[in-house]
Design an enzyme around this catalytic site. Structure first.
Site, short mmCIF file in Angstrom:
data_model
loop_
_atom_site.label_atom_id
_atom_site.label_comp_id
_atom_site.label_asym_id
_atom_site.label_seq_id
_atom_site.Cartn_x
_atom_site.Cartn_y
_atom_site.Cartn_z
N ILE A 94 0.82 -1.22 0.00
CA ILE A 94 0.00 0.00 0.00
C ILE A 94 0.85 1.27 0.00
CG2 ILE A 94 -2.10 -1.02 0.98
CD1 ILE A 94 -1.24 0.15 3.71
N GLN A 149 14.23 -3.56 7.67
CA GLN A 149 12.99 -4.36 7.78
C GLN A 149 12.06 -3.63 8.75
OE1 GLN A 149 13.43 -8.38 9.26
NE2 GLN A 149 11.33 -8.93 8.74
N HIS A 166 8.85 -11.45 4.36
CA HIS A 166 8.19 -11.09 3.10
C HIS A 166 9.22 -10.77 2.04
CE1 HIS A 166 8.77 -7.42 5.48
NE2 HIS A 166 8.94 -6.80 4.33
#
Ligand code: 5GP
Ligand code: ZN
Length: 139
Positions: A34, A96, A102
């Protein structure tokens, strides 16, 4: 399956939080970022909560890489970028920010000057939603 109740990606896995999902299988999930570094920026994650590459079994890593490859193929077919980076971070020193393993799938344009530690800028959610549907249709 192990989930961390305070982890945003676990909440996406369980459906507690929404996501622009493009693919899922037994071990992994893929959805749009997003805060896209570039148009089409997607994430492939493990269903199980593994904080980073050190914590996870090789099979979970392999499953996530396979999903990232699949998403990269769909992005390549849909957006015809000049390139795609598959990147991921382990630990604060590697920038991170979400401690649930991910992989980033980041379409690239020649000369876009994207740096490894890009800043987080919210994207246009309607545009991301529309693109997620196009990518999901190619998976
Ligand atoms: P990291 O900084 O850990 O390598 O990457 C974390 C990524 O997760 C960032 O690119 C960030 O934009 C994305 N992200 C953080 N929160 C959410 C969320 O609630 N939904 C989605 N789809 N992505 C998120
Ligand atoms: Zn998690």
């Amino acid at each position: 399956m192990t989930h961390d109740p305070d982890c945003i990606f676990c909440k996406i896995v369980t459906g507690e939080l929404p996501s622009f999902k493009v693919f899922e299988d037994d071990d992994t999930l893929a959805f749009m970022d997003i805060n896209p570094a570039n148009t089409g920026h997607a994430l492939a994650i493990t269903r199980q909560h593994w904080p980073d590459v050190h914590a996870m079994p090789e099979a979970a890593l392999a499953a996530t890489v396979a999903t990232a490859k699949r998403v990269a193929g769909a992005l390549q077919a849909e957006l015809s970028p000049d390139g795609i980076n598959l990147v991921q971070a382990n630990g604060k020193g590697a920038a991170q920010s979400v401690m649930h393993f991910h992989m980033h799938i980041v379409p690239r344009t020649l000369g876009d000057e994207l740096k490894l530690n890009w800043g987080l800028t919210p994207g246009d959610m309607d545009a991301i939603d529309a693109l997620a549907k196009r990518i999901a249709a190619r998976m």
